[in-house]
Design a protein around this motif. Structure first.
Motif, PDB file in Angstrom:
ATOM      1  N   ALA A 113       0.943  -1.205  -0.012  1.00 25.86           N
ATOM      2  CA  ALA A 113      -0.035   0.118   0.205  1.00 25.86           C
ATOM      3  C   ALA A 113       0.822   1.113   0.029  1.00 25.86           C
ATOM      4  CB  ALA A 113      -0.925   0.008   1.311  1.00 25.86           C
ATOM      5  N   ASP A 114       0.358   2.292  -0.976  1.00 24.92           N
ATOM      6  CA  ASP A 114       1.436   3.477  -0.892  1.00 24.92           C
ATOM      7  C   ASP A 114       0.384   4.667  -0.947  1.00 24.92           C
ATOM      8  OD1 ASP A 114       3.265   5.183  -1.159  1.00 24.92           O
ATOM      9  OD2 ASP A 114       3.952   4.600  -3.139  1.00 24.92           O
ATOM     10  N   ASN A 115       0.765   5.836  -1.063  1.00 26.02           N
ATOM     11  CA  ASN A 115      -0.130   7.077  -1.151  1.00 26.02           C
ATOM     12  C   ASN A 115       0.805   8.079  -2.060  1.00 26.02           C
ATOM     13  OD1 ASN A 115      -1.349   9.834  -0.755  1.00 26.02           O
ATOM     14  ND2 ASN A 115      -2.321   8.730   0.879  1.00 26.02           N
ATOM     15  N   THR A 116      -0.010   8.041  -3.081  1.00 23.64           N
ATOM     16  CA  THR A 116       0.655   9.206  -4.300  1.00 23.64           C
ATOM     17  C   THR A 116      -0.075  10.380  -4.235  1.00 23.64           C
ATOM     18  OG1 THR A 116      -0.726   8.174  -5.942  1.00 23.64           O
ATOM     19  CG2 THR A 116       1.589   7.139  -5.492  1.00 23.64           C
ATOM     20  N   ASP A 117      -1.072  10.583  -3.328  1.00 26.03           N
ATOM     21  CA  ASP A 117      -1.523  11.992  -3.510  1.00 26.03           C
ATOM     22  C   ASP A 117      -0.964  13.183  -3.441  1.00 26.03           C
ATOM     23  OD1 ASP A 117      -4.384  11.009  -3.981  1.00 26.03           O
ATOM     24  OD2 ASP A 117      -4.878  10.716  -1.812  1.00 26.03           O
ATOM     25  N   GLY A 118       0.305  12.996  -2.327  1.00 24.73           N
ATOM     26  CA  GLY A 118       0.951  14.291  -2.071  1.00 24.73           C
ATOM     27  C   GLY A 118       1.880  14.661  -3.406  1.00 24.73           C
ATOM     28  N   TYR A 119       2.233  13.270  -4.186  1.00 27.92           N
ATOM     29  CA  TYR A 119       3.212  13.440  -5.236  1.00 27.92           C
ATOM     30  C   TYR A 119       2.376  14.072  -6.161  1.00 27.92           C
ATOM     31  CZ  TYR A 119       4.938  12.108  -9.754  1.00 27.92           C
ATOM     32  OH  TYR A 119       5.199  12.287 -11.267  1.00 27.92           O
ATOM     33  N   GLY A 120       1.174  13.627  -6.432  1.00 27.93           N
ATOM     34  CA  GLY A 120       0.181  14.265  -7.395  1.00 27.93           C
ATOM     35  C   GLY A 120       0.057  15.839  -7.115  1.00 27.93           C
ATOM     36  N   ILE A 122       1.928  18.066  -5.524  1.00 28.52           N
ATOM     37  CA  ILE A 122       3.164  19.028  -5.895  1.00 28.52           C
ATOM     38  C   ILE A 122       3.343  18.796  -7.514  1.00 28.52           C
ATOM     39  CG2 ILE A 122       5.725  18.963  -5.537  1.00 28.52           C
ATOM     40  CD1 ILE A 122       4.041  19.690  -3.435  1.00 28.52           C
ATOM     41  N   ALA A 123       3.101  17.520  -8.016  1.00 29.91           N
ATOM     42  CA  ALA A 123       3.605  17.828  -9.641  1.00 29.91           C
ATOM     43  C   ALA A 123       2.622  18.601 -10.504  1.00 29.91           C
ATOM     44  CB  ALA A 123       3.557  16.138 -10.134  1.00 29.91           C
ATOM     45  N   ASN A 124       1.418  18.646  -9.859  1.00 30.28           N
ATOM     46  CA  ASN A 124       0.099  19.394 -10.371  1.00 30.28           C
ATOM     47  C   ASN A 124       0.941  20.862 -10.487  1.00 30.28           C
ATOM     48  OD1 ASN A 124      -2.103  20.476 -11.799  1.00 30.28           O
ATOM     49  ND2 ASN A 124      -2.856  20.612  -9.667  1.00 30.28           N
ATOM     50  N   ILE A 125       1.452  21.406  -9.206  1.00 28.84           N
ATOM     51  CA  ILE A 125       1.893  22.697  -9.132  1.00 28.84           C
ATOM     52  C   ILE A 125       2.944  22.938  -9.808  1.00 28.84           C
ATOM     53  CG2 ILE A 125       2.682  24.275  -7.430  1.00 28.84           C
ATOM     54  CD1 ILE A 125       0.942  23.066  -5.356  1.00 28.84           C
ATOM     55  N   ARG A 126       4.132  22.132  -9.872  1.00 26.61           N
ATOM     56  CA  ARG A 126       5.017  22.074 -10.633  1.00 26.61           C
ATOM     57  C   ARG A 126       4.857  22.377 -12.188  1.00 26.61           C
ATOM     58  NH1 ARG A 126       8.985  23.087  -7.181  1.00 26.61           N
ATOM     59  NH2 ARG A 126       9.167  22.026  -5.320  1.00 26.61           N
ATOM     60  N   GLN A 127       4.081  21.510 -12.532  1.00 28.67           N
ATOM     61  CA  GLN A 127       3.616  21.637 -14.056  1.00 28.67           C
ATOM     62  C   GLN A 127       2.794  22.873 -14.451  1.00 28.67           C
ATOM     63  OE1 GLN A 127       0.635  18.981 -15.756  1.00 28.67           O
ATOM     64  NE2 GLN A 127       1.990  18.371 -17.425  1.00 28.67           N
ATOM     65  N   ASN A 128       2.083  23.092 -13.539  1.00 26.93           N
ATOM     66  CA  ASN A 128       1.328  24.609 -13.944  1.00 26.93           C
ATOM     67  C   ASN A 128       1.495  25.861 -13.471  1.00 26.93           C
ATOM     68  OD1 ASN A 128      -1.298  23.103 -15.617  1.00 26.93           O
ATOM     69  ND2 ASN A 128      -0.984  21.906 -13.702  1.00 26.93           N
ATOM     70  N   ALA A 129       2.485  25.710 -12.446  1.00 23.78           N
ATOM     71  CA  ALA A 129       3.086  27.060 -11.766  1.00 23.78           C
ATOM     72  C   ALA A 129       4.677  26.977 -11.743  1.00 23.78           C
ATOM     73  CB  ALA A 129       2.297  27.441 -10.630  1.00 23.78           C
ATOM     74  N   LEU A 256      -7.784  19.378 -11.079  1.00 21.11           N
ATOM     75  CA  LEU A 256      -7.727  18.341 -11.863  1.00 21.11           C
ATOM     76  C   LEU A 256      -6.270  17.444 -12.022  1.00 21.11           C
ATOM     77  CD1 LEU A 256      -9.207  16.116 -13.814  1.00 21.11           C
ATOM     78  CD2 LEU A 256      -8.806  17.564 -15.682  1.00 21.11           C
ATOM     79  N   GLY A 257      -5.247  18.253 -12.215  1.00 22.57           N
ATOM     80  CA  GLY A 257      -3.772  17.804 -12.467  1.00 22.57           C
ATOM     81  C   GLY A 257      -3.387  17.004 -11.450  1.00 22.57           C
ATOM     82  N   MET A 258      -3.897  17.188  -9.992  1.00 24.51           N
ATOM     83  CA  MET A 258      -3.570  16.270  -8.880  1.00 24.51           C
ATOM     84  C   MET A 258      -4.144  15.124  -8.963  1.00 24.51           C
ATOM     85  SD  MET A 258      -4.299  16.630  -4.995  1.00 24.51           S
ATOM     86  CE  MET A 258      -4.337  15.294  -3.727  1.00 24.51           C
ATOM     87  N   GLU A 279      -2.246  17.897 -22.170  1.00 23.35           N
ATOM     88  CA  GLU A 279      -3.479  18.491 -22.651  1.00 23.35           C
ATOM     89  C   GLU A 279      -4.196  17.420 -22.975  1.00 23.35           C
ATOM     90  OE1 GLU A 279      -5.123  21.319 -21.873  1.00 23.35           O
ATOM     91  OE2 GLU A 279      -3.274  21.618 -20.560  1.00 23.35           O
ATOM     92  N   ALA A 280      -4.003  16.245 -23.823  1.00 24.32           N
ATOM     93  CA  ALA A 280      -4.700  15.324 -24.333  1.00 24.32           C
ATOM     94  C   ALA A 280      -5.266  14.498 -23.343  1.00 24.32           C
ATOM     95  CB  ALA A 280      -3.820  14.473 -25.256  1.00 24.32           C
ATOM     96  N   LEU A 281      -4.568  14.216 -22.264  1.00 24.74           N
ATOM     97  CA  LEU A 281      -4.914  13.389 -21.327  1.00 24.74           C
ATOM     98  C   LEU A 281      -5.928  14.253 -20.434  1.00 24.74           C
ATOM     99  CD1 LEU A 281      -4.813  11.087 -19.248  1.00 24.74           C
ATOM    100  CD2 LEU A 281      -3.036  12.203 -17.876  1.00 24.74           C
TER     101      LEU A 281
END
Length: 287
Positions: A113-120, A122-129, A256-258, A279-281
């Protein structure tokens, strides 16, 4: 000379990997569209399916899935906390957050079991800001549920010098402070507006503002132009909270990006390919 049936027994065809998302209810989940897009895009032979599981059947279903050909699963409400007790191995971050959203079924039948919510997040912010620098000033988080815990963990790991948090039930915010340390400062719900003063990163980690939910009623007068403001809600994409922040000159990132980014680590583990978030995704998941 061996028969075809003997050859098939000796050399069984390679198994087509299956993954899915567990929830109750599950029809609303966008994860099948997300992973289905990636499977088609990369030409991978695999399946990703929604699995409706009532809480009382969770343990039975989890231990049956590996025998059915499942290589893993995402987990959503209301099972994120319950799966921790059923997993054989729990990552440190899932244990710290107190919830898991990604399961890996090993060939020997063990469940990781893992949790990738935090990764998602931060990755969303870094991609869009891409200009975001977390360690320049305080972050403020509204809410103290499971999603908020993942956000708090990821922001502290990213280097924010102070993390302010408020929740309608103060006890839950205090629990986060007791578990995550002295950088966390708890504010009363009535002082949520004041908490935003001087904050360079502001996050709505509640469901308020979502379609069908009450609006988020927090005064945004203290928001400074240029503050990064993000909302975990993505229905609608631009919540009233984000719209007002944008009108005040803030940089906004929708939620959404998260969702998209948190799915990438699981997809790679199950299907052997690191997928792209583009954007396609977004278009495919938005339908």
């Amino acid at each position: 000379m061996t028969s075809d049936s003997q050859n098939q027994t000796a050399n069984p065809p390679p198994q087509v990997p299956i993954a899915g998302v567990l929830g109750w209810p599950i029809a609303h989940s966008r994860s099948p569209a997300l992973h289905g897009h990636w499977l088609a895009r990369y030409g991978i032979k695999g399946h990703y399916v929604p699995v409706a599981v009532a809480p009382e059947h969770l343990a039975e279903v989890l231990h049956t899935m590996p025998r059915m050909g499942f290589v893993g699963a995402n987990v959503t409400i209301p099972h994120k906390e319950a799966v921790l007790a059923l997993a054989d191995v729990v990552t440190d971050r899932a244990a710290l957050i107190g919830a898991a959203n990604t399961l890996i079924f090993r060939p020997d039948g063990t469940i990781h079991a893992d949790n990738t919510d935090g990764y998602g997040f931060i990755a969303n912010i870094r991609q869009n800001a891409p200009g975001w620098i977390p360690d320049l000033g305080p972050a403020a988080v509204i809410g103290a549920g499971g999603a908020a815990r993942a956000v708090v963990a990821s922001l502290l790991e990213s280097g924010v010098p102070e993390l302010r948090i408020t929740n309608r039930t103060r006890l839950r915010a205090q629990q986060i402070r007791s578990e995550f340390g002295a950088k966390v400062v708890v504010y009363d719900w009535d002082d949520a507006g004041a908490m935003l003063e001087g904050a360079l990163t502001v996050v709505n980690a509640t469901s308020m503002g979502m379609v069908g939910k009450p609006p988020l009623r927090v005064a945004l007068d203290a928001l400074a132009p240029g503050t990064l403001v993000t909302d975990l809600v993505y229905t609608p994409l631009i919540t009233p909270f984000l719209a007002e922040a944008q009108a005040r000159g803030c940089e906004i990132v929708d939620g959404l990006g998260m969702l998209l980014h948190q799915g990438a680590p699981g997809f790679e583990r199950w299907f052997g390919h690191r997928p792209e978030v583009d954007e396609a995704l977004r278009a495919a998941v938005l339908g």
